[in-house]
Write a protein that holds these residues in place. Structure first.
Motif, PDB file in Angstrom:
ATOM      1  N   ASN A   1       3.267  -5.363  -2.357  1.00 15.63           N
ATOM      2  CA  ASN A   1       4.052  -5.243  -1.958  1.00 15.63           C
ATOM      3  C   ASN A   1       5.276  -6.423  -1.244  1.00 15.63           C
ATOM      4  O   ASN A   1       6.353  -5.432  -1.035  1.00 15.63           O
ATOM      5  CB  ASN A   1       3.655  -5.924  -0.405  1.00 15.63           C
ATOM      6  CG  ASN A   1       2.732  -4.678   0.366  1.00 15.63           C
ATOM      7  OD1 ASN A   1       1.912  -3.434  -0.699  1.00 15.63           O
ATOM      8  ND2 ASN A   1       1.680  -4.589   0.803  1.00 15.63           N
ATOM      9  N   PHE A   2       5.575  -7.766  -1.458  1.00 21.15           N
ATOM     10  CA  PHE A   2       6.156  -8.467  -2.356  1.00 21.15           C
ATOM     11  C   PHE A   2       7.803  -7.763  -2.936  1.00 21.15           C
ATOM     12  O   PHE A   2       8.945  -8.025  -2.321  1.00 21.15           O
ATOM     13  CB  PHE A   2       5.691 -10.233  -1.488  1.00 21.15           C
ATOM     14  CG  PHE A   2       7.048 -10.857  -1.998  1.00 21.15           C
ATOM     15  CD1 PHE A   2       7.395 -11.359  -1.157  1.00 21.15           C
ATOM     16  CD2 PHE A   2       7.853 -11.612  -3.137  1.00 21.15           C
ATOM     17  CE1 PHE A   2       9.214 -12.152  -0.618  1.00 21.15           C
ATOM     18  CE2 PHE A   2       9.151 -12.221  -3.390  1.00 21.15           C
ATOM     19  CZ  PHE A   2       9.509 -12.201  -2.077  1.00 21.15           C
ATOM     20  N   ILE A   3       6.530  -8.102  -4.349  1.00 17.83           N
ATOM     21  CA  ILE A   3       8.074  -7.462  -4.765  1.00 17.83           C
ATOM     22  C   ILE A   3       8.138  -5.856  -4.840  1.00 17.83           C
ATOM     23  O   ILE A   3       9.722  -5.274  -5.186  1.00 17.83           O
ATOM     24  CB  ILE A   3       6.499  -7.247  -6.097  1.00 17.83           C
ATOM     25  CG1 ILE A   3       6.462  -8.692  -6.673  1.00 17.83           C
ATOM     26  CG2 ILE A   3       7.679  -6.658  -7.635  1.00 17.83           C
ATOM     27  CD1 ILE A   3       5.531  -8.590  -8.239  1.00 17.83           C
ATOM     28  N   SER A   4       7.666  -4.954  -4.003  1.00 16.19           N
ATOM     29  CA  SER A   4       8.311  -3.686  -4.066  1.00 16.19           C
ATOM     30  C   SER A   4       9.102  -3.640  -3.016  1.00 16.19           C
ATOM     31  O   SER A   4      10.135  -3.195  -3.214  1.00 16.19           O
ATOM     32  CB  SER A   4       7.043  -2.605  -3.380  1.00 16.19           C
ATOM     33  OG  SER A   4       7.528  -1.813  -3.269  1.00 16.19           O
ATOM     34  N   LYS A   5       9.508  -4.377  -1.778  1.00 15.26           N
ATOM     35  CA  LYS A   5      10.266  -4.434  -1.218  1.00 15.26           C
ATOM     36  C   LYS A   5      11.119  -5.383  -1.557  1.00 15.26           C
ATOM     37  O   LYS A   5      12.424  -5.486  -1.067  1.00 15.26           O
ATOM     38  CB  LYS A   5       9.428  -5.393   0.598  1.00 15.26           C
ATOM     39  CG  LYS A   5      10.472  -5.848   1.166  1.00 15.26           C
ATOM     40  CD  LYS A   5       9.506  -5.828   2.792  1.00 15.26           C
ATOM     41  CE  LYS A   5      10.441  -5.805   3.748  1.00 15.26           C
ATOM     42  NZ  LYS A   5       9.744  -6.817   5.064  1.00 15.26           N
ATOM     43  N   ALA A   6      10.814  -6.627  -2.436  1.00 19.39           N
ATOM     44  CA  ALA A   6      12.201  -7.196  -2.574  1.00 19.39           C
ATOM     45  C   ALA A   6      13.428  -6.621  -3.965  1.00 19.39           C
ATOM     46  O   ALA A   6      14.132  -6.338  -3.311  1.00 19.39           O
ATOM     47  CB  ALA A   6      11.801  -8.139  -3.770  1.00 19.39           C
ATOM     48  N   SER A   7      12.435  -5.575  -4.100  1.00 19.22           N
ATOM     49  CA  SER A   7      12.842  -4.783  -5.192  1.00 19.22           C
ATOM     50  C   SER A   7      14.096  -3.467  -4.956  1.00 19.22           C
ATOM     51  O   SER A   7      15.497  -3.251  -4.774  1.00 19.22           O
ATOM     52  CB  SER A   7      11.914  -4.109  -5.994  1.00 19.22           C
ATOM     53  OG  SER A   7      11.450  -3.032  -5.743  1.00 19.22           O
ATOM     54  N   ARG A   8      13.644  -3.107  -3.484  1.00 21.08           N
ATOM     55  CA  ARG A   8      13.878  -2.587  -2.788  1.00 21.08           C
ATOM     56  C   ARG A   8      15.436  -2.736  -1.924  1.00 21.08           C
ATOM     57  O   ARG A   8      16.563  -2.320  -2.061  1.00 21.08           O
ATOM     58  CB  ARG A   8      13.352  -1.540  -1.682  1.00 21.08           C
ATOM     59  CG  ARG A   8      12.373  -1.116  -2.271  1.00 21.08           C
ATOM     60  CD  ARG A   8      11.501  -0.078  -1.089  1.00 21.08           C
ATOM     61  NE  ARG A   8      11.084  -0.384   0.084  1.00 21.08           N
ATOM     62  CZ  ARG A   8       9.741  -1.079   0.455  1.00 21.08           C
ATOM     63  NH1 ARG A   8       9.288  -0.944  -0.833  1.00 21.08           N
ATOM     64  NH2 ARG A   8       9.218  -1.459   1.744  1.00 21.08           N
ATOM     65  N   VAL A   9      15.307  -3.925  -1.829  1.00 19.73           N
ATOM     66  CA  VAL A   9      16.462  -4.660  -1.232  1.00 19.73           C
ATOM     67  C   VAL A   9      17.621  -5.353  -2.179  1.00 19.73           C
ATOM     68  O   VAL A   9      18.306  -6.080  -2.234  1.00 19.73           O
ATOM     69  CB  VAL A   9      16.386  -6.120   0.055  1.00 19.73           C
ATOM     70  CG1 VAL A   9      15.308  -5.272   0.914  1.00 19.73           C
ATOM     71  CG2 VAL A   9      15.450  -7.090  -0.727  1.00 19.73           C
ATOM     72  N   GLY A  10      17.088  -4.897  -3.366  1.00 18.73           N
ATOM     73  CA  GLY A  10      18.323  -5.469  -4.763  1.00 18.73           C
ATOM     74  C   GLY A  10      18.436  -7.186  -4.893  1.00 18.73           C
ATOM     75  O   GLY A  10      19.236  -7.842  -5.528  1.00 18.73           O
ATOM     76  N   ALA A  11      16.539  -7.417  -5.360  1.00 20.72           N
ATOM     77  CA  ALA A  11      16.513  -8.541  -5.123  1.00 20.72           C
ATOM     78  C   ALA A  11      17.049  -9.234  -6.531  1.00 20.72           C
ATOM     79  O   ALA A  11      16.678 -10.300  -7.267  1.00 20.72           O
ATOM     80  CB  ALA A  11      15.398  -9.320  -4.861  1.00 20.72           C
ATOM     81  N   PHE A  12      16.220  -8.124  -7.859  1.00 17.08           N
ATOM     82  CA  PHE A  12      15.959  -7.824  -9.107  1.00 17.08           C
ATOM     83  C   PHE A  12      17.212  -8.003 -10.058  1.00 17.08           C
ATOM     84  O   PHE A  12      17.047  -6.897 -10.920  1.00 17.08           O
ATOM     85  CB  PHE A  12      15.081  -7.350  -9.661  1.00 17.08           C
ATOM     86  CG  PHE A  12      13.760  -8.079  -8.180  1.00 17.08           C
ATOM     87  CD1 PHE A  12      13.399  -9.660  -9.065  1.00 17.08           C
ATOM     88  CD2 PHE A  12      13.182  -7.077  -7.980  1.00 17.08           C
ATOM     89  CE1 PHE A  12      12.636  -9.849  -8.081  1.00 17.08           C
ATOM     90  CE2 PHE A  12      12.072  -7.981  -7.185  1.00 17.08           C
ATOM     91  CZ  PHE A  12      11.267  -9.190  -7.316  1.00 17.08           C
ATOM     92  N   LYS A  13      17.992  -7.241  -8.992  1.00 12.39           N
ATOM     93  CA  LYS A  13      20.049  -6.522 -10.071  1.00 12.39           C
ATOM     94  C   LYS A  13      19.765  -7.589 -10.750  1.00 12.39           C
ATOM     95  O   LYS A  13      19.929  -8.618 -10.859  1.00 12.39           O
ATOM     96  CB  LYS A  13      20.804  -6.070  -8.936  1.00 12.39           C
ATOM     97  CG  LYS A  13      19.968  -5.016  -8.060  1.00 12.39           C
ATOM     98  CD  LYS A  13      21.160  -4.446  -6.899  1.00 12.39           C
ATOM     99  CE  LYS A  13      20.976  -3.520  -6.367  1.00 12.39           C
ATOM    100  NZ  LYS A  13      22.549  -3.262  -5.178  1.00 12.39           N
ATOM    101  N   ASN A  14      20.494  -7.020 -11.963  1.00  9.80           N
ATOM    102  CA  ASN A  14      21.248  -7.935 -13.195  1.00  9.80           C
ATOM    103  C   ASN A  14      22.407  -8.097 -13.008  1.00  9.80           C
ATOM    104  O   ASN A  14      23.399  -7.673 -11.654  1.00  9.80           O
ATOM    105  CB  ASN A  14      21.392  -6.906 -14.277  1.00  9.80           C
ATOM    106  CG  ASN A  14      19.736  -7.008 -15.086  1.00  9.80           C
ATOM    107  OD1 ASN A  14      19.070  -7.825 -15.237  1.00  9.80           O
ATOM    108  ND2 ASN A  14      19.666  -6.334 -15.729  1.00  9.80           N
TER     109      ASN A  14
END
Length: 725
Positions: A712-725
């Protein structure tokens, strides 16, 4: 420590006698230069000539005058290192014999002159022992070097000299008409005076020296203002308001412009209780009562009083236009404009508007209160502040809106153009601000994570960035690793201050003429003291509220009775330890105990569901309405609060967890928030993890994270753009 013999003093006592032989010492010879004897003033007493407390002075003649110094040169006393006003031509050996002959204890007589002299350095070192033994405040640090000395300083120096001479025994073997003098009898009344000053916390402002000790003990709220900090308003225990000072532009509200050196009662506000107060540069005063009413008076050339005119207000005027059905909970003044905040989160402004600081969209002065709309139309404001010619507002979502003059970048918008209507500080995106404070042309904000950001003018280092370059964008202020819980600034000064969770107070900016470019740790216990001692002018940055130590409220009495076996009628046994409480208070304070203790006649209740620190903190909360736990223990208390359905306690636990969150425990606290369905805390912990993602993902807590929670943490983090290049 420079001390001087007062001229004209005619207070005399007999010389100090030898405590062993009882014989009087050698008489101190008269100075052949001045014709005067050595100072014969009592070490502690009243001068018939001056009728006031005397300083401790040397009991010997001074060394010979140096060549070229003349008869009026100043020289050190060979006993105490003190200075005499007149130079003496007495031979050094004779002077030393006279001094040693009057030394109170032969066992203390030094053998070398270096041991005799109490230098200023030695005083500073030894003074700490005196403070411990006499329970005085800690000695002034190096920051106060060069500042004016208060009566408290002289009294403390006096006590130290007595202590250095007579030791901890408290006996001063002086034989005079009164017989043996006990130093403890002298120390006690002086201690009472000092404790009253510290209790009131107003003695550091020079203008309070105009008030008598009896008047000081009645002070409960105070505000020092004016271009030279020469005006004072204070309230008493009887809810009476008094003013004194130079009364520039009628700012005392007495109906005239006459200055007063004695406190005068402000009868027009009789019976009103002050909730908040602010002042402008004119000066003008904006005051809100506990009932939400607004009163203004003083300088009004730019309609800053909000009464529709430009005439000076010599008496307090009730401002009701557009505010008649509103309850004002906060006020703020710029140099010549005013803001108020209502209980429903609306902001009203009036006064000088040459740079758009009223937020009306034009530059025409605003003579009456007008609601600030634009971007604030649908927002709920929780905090307001004013710089010299700019305005700030914090809304309940943690966003900051600014408007007005921006020539030094004090709006934090990345430009230097003025802003006639409220505009959000975009650079603080993702950062939740709790408080804002404005200096003359700089701005400070405090976030919910205890961090401080600053922007604007920096010619005195008031941004705390280590340089003097202006900043038009928010810049972090680094104060060790401790969390900041309070920020302070004033539109009349270029000084900044902050207080940490550990109680440390820092200051930076213009401090007594010096430019301090990085946060400097002080010896103060409050940010108010920074402005009293180092700001120019030395004004209060907020309405100062003081509470006497000798009065216990109901809440304070209850705090004292917690875990008191002498008065308790019930005890909890947790992890083999007892916690003493009172049944009736538990029934009053907690619905759970109201039912569980109704028919319970036992004196001991065993508790195994929760740990001792957690359950003790819960019971203490019922007595104090507060908690003091580590974030990890607060998680256990959050579980208990959820079980007992104590919603307010849940909020306190969440607040404690927020204040103590760090990279190492962020994941554990996030897990606890999810487990106990604390949505606000969960959102806070998640944002913290995202803002510190690199460090958090390298902790052991992240490696041991629950599988479902990790997904859930990774999914939510990706939605807020935490893993953008």
């Amino acid at each position: 420590m420079a001390q001087e013999v007062r001229r004209g003093c005619r207070a005399r006592i007999r010389p100090l006698a030898d405590p062993h032989s009882g014989k009087p010492p050698l008489p101190a010879p008269r100075c052949p230069t001045s014709g005067r004897g050595s100072c014969e003033s009592s070490p502690w007493g009243e001068s018939p000539a001056r009728g006031r407390l005397l300083r401790r002075v040397c009991a010997c003649a001074s060394p010979p005058a140096r060549p070229g110094r003349g008869a009026r040169g100043r020289h050190s006393c060979p006993v105490l290192g003190l200075r005499c006003r007149r130079a003496c031509a007495q031979p050094r050996a004779v002077a030393r014999r006279a001094a040693l002959g009057s030394y109170p204890d032969p066992g203390l007589r030094p053998r070398r002159r270096e041991q005799i002299i109490y230098s200023s350095v030695k005083l500073r070192i030894d003074k700490s022992a005196l403070h411990r033994d006499l329970e005085l405040s800690s000695p002034r640090g190096s920051l106060t070097k060069g500042l004016h000395r208060t009566m408290e300083d002289y009294v403390e120096d006096e006590l130290f000299l007595l202590y250095a001479l007579y030791g901890k025994s408290g006996k001063m073997p002086v034989k005079d008409e009164r017989g043996d003098l006990d130093v403890s009898k002298v120390v006690k009344p002086v201690q009472a005076t000092l404790s009253s000053l510290k209790m009131l916390d107003v003695g550091k402002w020079p203008i309070f020296s105009l008030c008598s000790e009896a008047e000081l003990q009645l002070v409960r709220q105070a505000c020092v203002f004016g271009s030279a900090s020469n005006e004072l308003l204070y309230t008493t225990v009887n809810d009476e308001i008094f003013v004194l000072g130079t009364n520039c532009c009628g700012c005392l509200g007495l109906g005239d412009v006459q200055s007063t050196i004695e406190p005068r009662r402000l009868d027009s506000l009789s019976g009103k209780k002050i909730a908040c107060l602010s002042y402008g540069s004119g000066p003008h005063i904006v005051l809100a009562t506990t009932e939400g009413e607004v009163f203004t008076w003083g300088h009004n050339a730019y309609s800053q009083l909000g009464n529709g005119t430009t005439n000076a207000g010599l008496v307090p005027y009730h401002i009701s236009t557009n505010l008649s059905n509103k309850q004002v909970i906060e006020v703020a003044c710029g140099s010549y404009h005013s803001l108020v905040l209502t209980s429903d989160g609306e902001v009203f402004a009036w006064g000088y508007n040459n740079s758009g600081q009223v937020g009306s969209g034009s530059t025409a002065n605003q003579p009456i209160p007008r609601r600030v709309t634009g971007c604030l139309q649908s927002k709920v404001v929780v905090n307001i502040a004013c710089g010299q010619m700019c305005s700030m507002a914090v809304v309940n979502t943690g966003e900051v809106f600014v408007w007005g003059y921006n020539g030094n970048g004090q709006l934090g918008l990345g430009s230097s153009g003025n802003q006639p209507t409220p505009c959000r500080v975009a650079a603080l995106q993702g950062i939740r601000v709790q408080r804002v404070a404005c200096g003359y042309a700089h701005t400070l904000v405090l976030t919910d994570e205890g961090q401080v950001y600053a922007w604007g003018a920096n010619s005195y280092g008031q941004l705390g960035t280590g340089n003097k370059s202006n900043q038009s964008y928010p810049t972090p202020v680094v104060v060790e690793k401790d969390r900041i819980i309070e920020i302070a600034a004033c539109h009349s000064a270029h000084t900044s201050a902050a207080k940490t969770q550990g109680g440390h107070v820092y200051m930076w900016g213009q401090c007594r003429g010096q430019s301090v470019t990085l946060p400097h740790l002080t010896h103060f216990s409050s940010t108010d003291d920074v402005f009293a001692c180092f700001a120019t002018p030395a004004v209060t940055w907020r309405l100062l509220s003081v509470e006497p130590d000798d009065h216990l409220t109901v809440a304070e009495s209850l705090k004292r009775e917690f875990d008191n076996p002498n008065t308790a009628d019930l005890k909890f046994l947790v992890d083999g330890k007892y916690i003493y409480v009172h049944k009736v208070l538990l029934k009053i304070r907690c619905e759970h105990f109201r039912s569980s203790l109704e028919d319970n006649e036992d004196d001991i209740v065993e508790m195994s569901e929760f740990s001792y620190p957690v359950y003790r903190a819960f019971l203490e909360y019922l007595y104090t309405d507060s908690i003091s736990l580590s974030p990890e223990e607060a998680v256990g208390l959050l579980d208990l609060a959820t079980f007992y359905r104590e919603n307010r306690l849940k909020k306190l636990c969440q607040q404690t967890i927020k204040q103590g969150i760090c990279e190492e425990n962020a994941i554990a606290l996030l897990s606890a928030a999810v487990k106990y369905e604390a949505q606000d805390l969960e959102e806070f912990c998640f944002r913290f993890c995202i803002n510190h993602l690199t460090v958090v993902t390298q902790t052991s807590g992240f490696a041991e994270m629950d599988h479902d929670l990790l997904k859930n943490f990774i999914s939510k983090a990706s939605r807020v753009g935490a893993f953008k290049n």
